[in-house]
Design an enzyme around this catalytic site. Structure first.
Site, PDB file in Angstrom:
ATOM      1  N   ASP A 119       7.118   7.506   1.668  1.00 56.05           N
ATOM      2  CA  ASP A 119       7.918   8.725   1.868  1.00 56.05           C
ATOM      3  C   ASP A 119       7.063   9.953   2.170  1.00 56.05           C
ATOM      4  OD1 ASP A 119      10.192   7.263   1.452  1.00 56.05           O
ATOM      5  OD2 ASP A 119      10.468   7.873  -0.631  1.00 56.05           O
TER       6      ASP A 119
ATOM      7  N   ARG B 195      19.918  15.790   3.576  1.00 58.25           N
ATOM      8  CA  ARG B 195      20.139  14.668   2.675  1.00 58.25           C
ATOM      9  C   ARG B 195      19.149  14.701   1.515  1.00 58.25           C
ATOM     10  NH1 ARG B 195      19.929   9.069   5.233  1.00 58.25           N
ATOM     11  NH2 ARG B 195      20.046   8.740   3.007  1.00 58.25           N
TER      12      ARG B 195
HETATM   13  N1  EPU Z   1      13.411  -5.252   1.090  1.00 55.01           N
HETATM   14  C1  EPU Z   1      13.866  -6.507   1.428  1.00 55.01           C
HETATM   15  N2  EPU Z   1      14.922  -7.030   0.718  1.00 55.01           N
HETATM   16  C2  EPU Z   1      15.519  -6.347  -0.291  1.00 55.01           C
HETATM   17  C3  EPU Z   1      15.028  -5.070  -0.638  1.00 55.01           C
HETATM   18  C4  EPU Z   1      13.973  -4.549   0.064  1.00 55.01           C
HETATM   19  O1  EPU Z   1      13.353  -7.141   2.346  1.00 55.01           O
HETATM   20  O2  EPU Z   1      16.472  -6.872  -0.884  1.00 55.01           O
HETATM   21  C5  EPU Z   1      12.267  -4.671   1.838  1.00 55.01           C
HETATM   22  C6  EPU Z   1      12.629  -3.410   2.590  1.00 55.01           C
HETATM   23  O3  EPU Z   1      13.192  -3.697   3.852  1.00 55.01           O
HETATM   24  C7  EPU Z   1      11.290  -2.716   2.673  1.00 55.01           C
HETATM   25  C8  EPU Z   1      10.630  -3.083   1.348  1.00 55.01           C
HETATM   26  O4  EPU Z   1      11.326  -4.228   0.880  1.00 55.01           O
HETATM   27  O5  EPU Z   1      10.545  -3.224   3.742  1.00 55.01           O
HETATM   28  C9  EPU Z   1      10.672  -2.023   0.273  1.00 55.01           C
HETATM   29  O6  EPU Z   1      11.957  -1.441   0.216  1.00 55.01           O
HETATM   30  P1  EPU Z   1      12.617  -0.900  -1.139  1.00 55.01           P
HETATM   31  O7  EPU Z   1      13.710  -1.822  -1.523  1.00 55.01           O
HETATM   32  O8  EPU Z   1      11.581  -0.599  -2.145  1.00 55.01           O
HETATM   33  O9  EPU Z   1      13.255   0.459  -0.615  1.00 55.01           O
HETATM   34  P2  EPU Z   1      14.586   1.094  -1.146  1.00 55.01           P
HETATM   35  O10 EPU Z   1      14.734   0.775  -2.581  1.00 55.01           O
HETATM   36  O11 EPU Z   1      15.700   0.781  -0.228  1.00 55.01           O
HETATM   37  C10 EPU Z   1      13.534   3.337  -2.007  1.00 55.01           C
HETATM   38  C11 EPU Z   1      13.721   4.797  -1.718  1.00 55.01           C
HETATM   39  C12 EPU Z   1      13.180   5.098  -0.331  1.00 55.01           C
HETATM   40  C13 EPU Z   1      11.697   4.725  -0.297  1.00 55.01           C
HETATM   41  C14 EPU Z   1      11.527   3.245  -0.681  1.00 55.01           C
HETATM   42  C15 EPU Z   1      10.088   2.809  -0.764  1.00 55.01           C
HETATM   43  C16 EPU Z   1      15.689   5.341  -3.011  1.00 55.01           C
HETATM   44  C17 EPU Z   1      17.121   5.731  -3.038  1.00 55.01           C
HETATM   45  N3  EPU Z   1      15.142   5.118  -1.812  1.00 55.01           N
HETATM   46  O12 EPU Z   1      14.272   2.644  -0.997  1.00 55.01           O
HETATM   47  O13 EPU Z   1      13.325   6.509  -0.126  1.00 55.01           O
HETATM   48  O14 EPU Z   1      11.182   4.933   0.978  1.00 55.01           O
HETATM   49  O15 EPU Z   1      12.164   3.009  -1.951  1.00 55.01           O
HETATM   50  O16 EPU Z   1       9.390   3.566  -1.682  1.00 55.01           O
HETATM   51  O17 EPU Z   1      15.046   5.287  -4.053  1.00 55.01           O
HETATM   52  C18 EPU Z   1      13.508   8.474   1.150  1.00 55.01           C
HETATM   53  O18 EPU Z   1      13.668   9.087   0.076  1.00 55.01           O
HETATM   54  O19 EPU Z   1      13.306   9.055   2.249  1.00 55.01           O
HETATM   55  C19 EPU Z   1      13.549   7.010   1.131  1.00 55.01           C
HETATM   56  C20 EPU Z   1      13.747   6.284   2.229  1.00 55.01           C
END
Ligand code: EPU
Length: 422
Positions: free
Chosen positions: A305, A397
């Site tokens: 981020d 956002r």
């Molecule tokens: N992934 C999978 N399968 C899943 C879940 C994730 O393949 O079921 C992959 C994603 O596609 C990605 C990686 O795992 O390549 C990591 O994704 P993660 O699940 O950690 O991301 P997220 O939980 O959807 C949160 C933040 C994001 C931040 C990411 C990484 C929240 C609401 N969102 O997203 O925040 O970039 O973790 O740190 O907590 C932002 O604030 O701008 C933002 C995008």
């Protein structure tokens, strides 16, 4: 639709108060679905994503009030366990309601999030985890149905890759499961630790949050709580980038420097001077940033981020840097826009080769996601002439009144109607 217009080249100086963290507020609001009661949150940031989560809670029957930074949520009556397409489409974090709804009601249904501007972002690992806890998952007309009529039972779950919201969702579901759940290869972000603290305050028994192994003894009685949202480490990092690129001085109050050490150390490498206390940080930018190589990875590594904002700073460094984006497959959409401002950046797969230039020049630029928008504002602060950052809804956002905060420390920046918003 509005745009942000910046007249660059001004040195920033002054104090900015850091808001509550978006990515802590969203799971905390979702966690209110776990049990009936009246929750009170303070230090809640005034953001579009928070409004979307509030709208989602209301659809389900919660009574929510937002006054300044205080949000009260009454979850006595949750009648409708469904997250509709229109809300999930605008915010992927809507999927965070799945875990708590399953835990409380044994059923939940959400529109399956589609791809997004920074990558495919599936939620397969969330769903696999729920299945392991005993839920039946089916997909129907674009909706995920999760059902556990006989309740969930604790399990050992290994995440194939580190997922932040996946860990949060499973932690919340496991609180309502019978027996012990162990989450292995769990995310370690400060927002995970905060959620675990909130859940424990509510009556849960969770240990290990902040490490890659989280143990949840489920089935405890839960109650509503009052809690203050932790500071936004990405907002703090973004203002650090603004100080670094303008050779300015900023005091960031109400932040938690212990959450952003990887970012702090990179700015030191770029030539910034940083001093910090428990809840404040002061940063002084050098004459010109030095180059630094950066690789994004899960916490405690350098956060994805902050990748775009750091790239803006490195685009005017006195040398060449390599940035590697290891979390998302498509998080370089800002590069083409920075090039329009005169940046020299070459993309090859996961790597961005950034050759620092003497100066950037203002241009009309378009943002495709939240952090990309922030990076273009950071670039605009140092560019000669005017930069127009379009599609400002992305910014709203996740950044609370960013133009007001920057104006107070000397930036010439305003929000204007975009007469040609496409
Ligand atoms: N992934 C999978 N399968 C899943 C879940 C994730 O393949 O079921 C992959 C994603 O596609 C990605 C990686 O795992 O390549 C990591 O994704 P993660 O699940 O950690 O991301 P997220 O939980 O959807 C949160 C933040 C994001 C931040 C990411 C990484 C929240 C609401 N969102 O997203 O925040 O970039 O973790 O740190 O907590 C932002 O604030 O701008 C933002 C995008």
């Amino acid at each position: 639709m509005d745009k942000i217009v910046i007249e660059g080249g001004r040195r920033l100086e002054g104090e900015i108060r850091i808001a509550g963290a978006k990515n802590a507020a969203l799971p905390a609001l979702a966690a209110t679905l776990l049990c009936p009661g009246k929750f009170v949150f303070s230090n809640v940031p005034d953001l579009k994503d928070v409004d979307t989560m509030i709208a989602l809670l209301k659809v389900m029957g919660a009574v929510v009030k937002k006054e300044g930074g205080v949000v009260t949520v009454n979850t006595e009556n949750i009648a409708h366990a469904e997250a509709p397409y229109d809300l999930v489409r605008t915010m992927r974090a809507s999927c965070l309601v799945l875990g708590p709804l399953l835990a409380r009601l044994g059923t939940s249904r959400i529109s399956l999030p589609g791809g997004c501007a920074i990558g495919e972002r599936p939620i397969n690992l969330h769903l696999k985890g729920f299945q392991m806890l005993g839920a039946e998952i089916t997909l129907e007309e674009g909706y995920v149905n999760a059902n556990a009529p006989d309740g969930l039972s604790g399990q050992k779950i290994y995440f194939d890759l580190v997922t932040v919201t996946g860990t949060e969702n499973l932690m919340m579901a496991a609180v309502g499961a019978k027996g012990t759940t162990v989450l292995e290869n769990a995310a370690r972000e400060p927002e995970i630790v905060f959620l675990a603290e909130m859940l424990n305050k509510m009556g849960a028994d969770i240990s290990g949050a902040g490490t890659d192994k989280i143990v949840i003894n489920g089935g405890r009685e839960m109650r509503a709580v009052e809690i203050s949202i932790i500071p936004d480490r990405v907002e703090a990092g973004t203002f650090m980038a603004a100080a670094a690129i303008t050779g300015g001085f900023l005091r960031l109050s109400g932040c938690d420097p212990s959450h952003i050490e990887a970012v702090t150390l990179k700015f030191v490498e770029m030539g910034c001077k940083i001093t910090e206390g428990k809840d404040w940080l002061e940063i002084t930018g050098g004459k010109r940033p030095h180059p630094a190589d950066i690789e994004t990875n899960p916490y405690p590594s350098f956060p994805t981020d902050m990748q775009a904002q750091a790239m803006a700073v490195l685009s005017v460094a006195d040398g060449a840097s390599v940035i590697t984006e290891s979390i998302f497959e498509n998080r370089y959409m800002h590069v083409a826009e920075m090039r329009r401002m005169g940046a020299k950046i070459l993309l090859k797969g996961k790597n961005a080769f950034v050759q620092g230039v003497d100066s950037l020049s203002g241009a009309q630029v378009m943002a495709t996601d939240l952090r990309a928008s922030a990076s273009l504002i950071v670039a605009g602060l140092a560019a000669s002439g005017k930069t127009h950052v379009r599609r400002v809804y992305h910014l709203d956002r996740g950044y609370e009144h960013i133009e007001d905060k920057l104006r107070k420390v000397g930036a010439i920046i305003s929000r204007q109607p975009d007469k040609n918003p496409k």
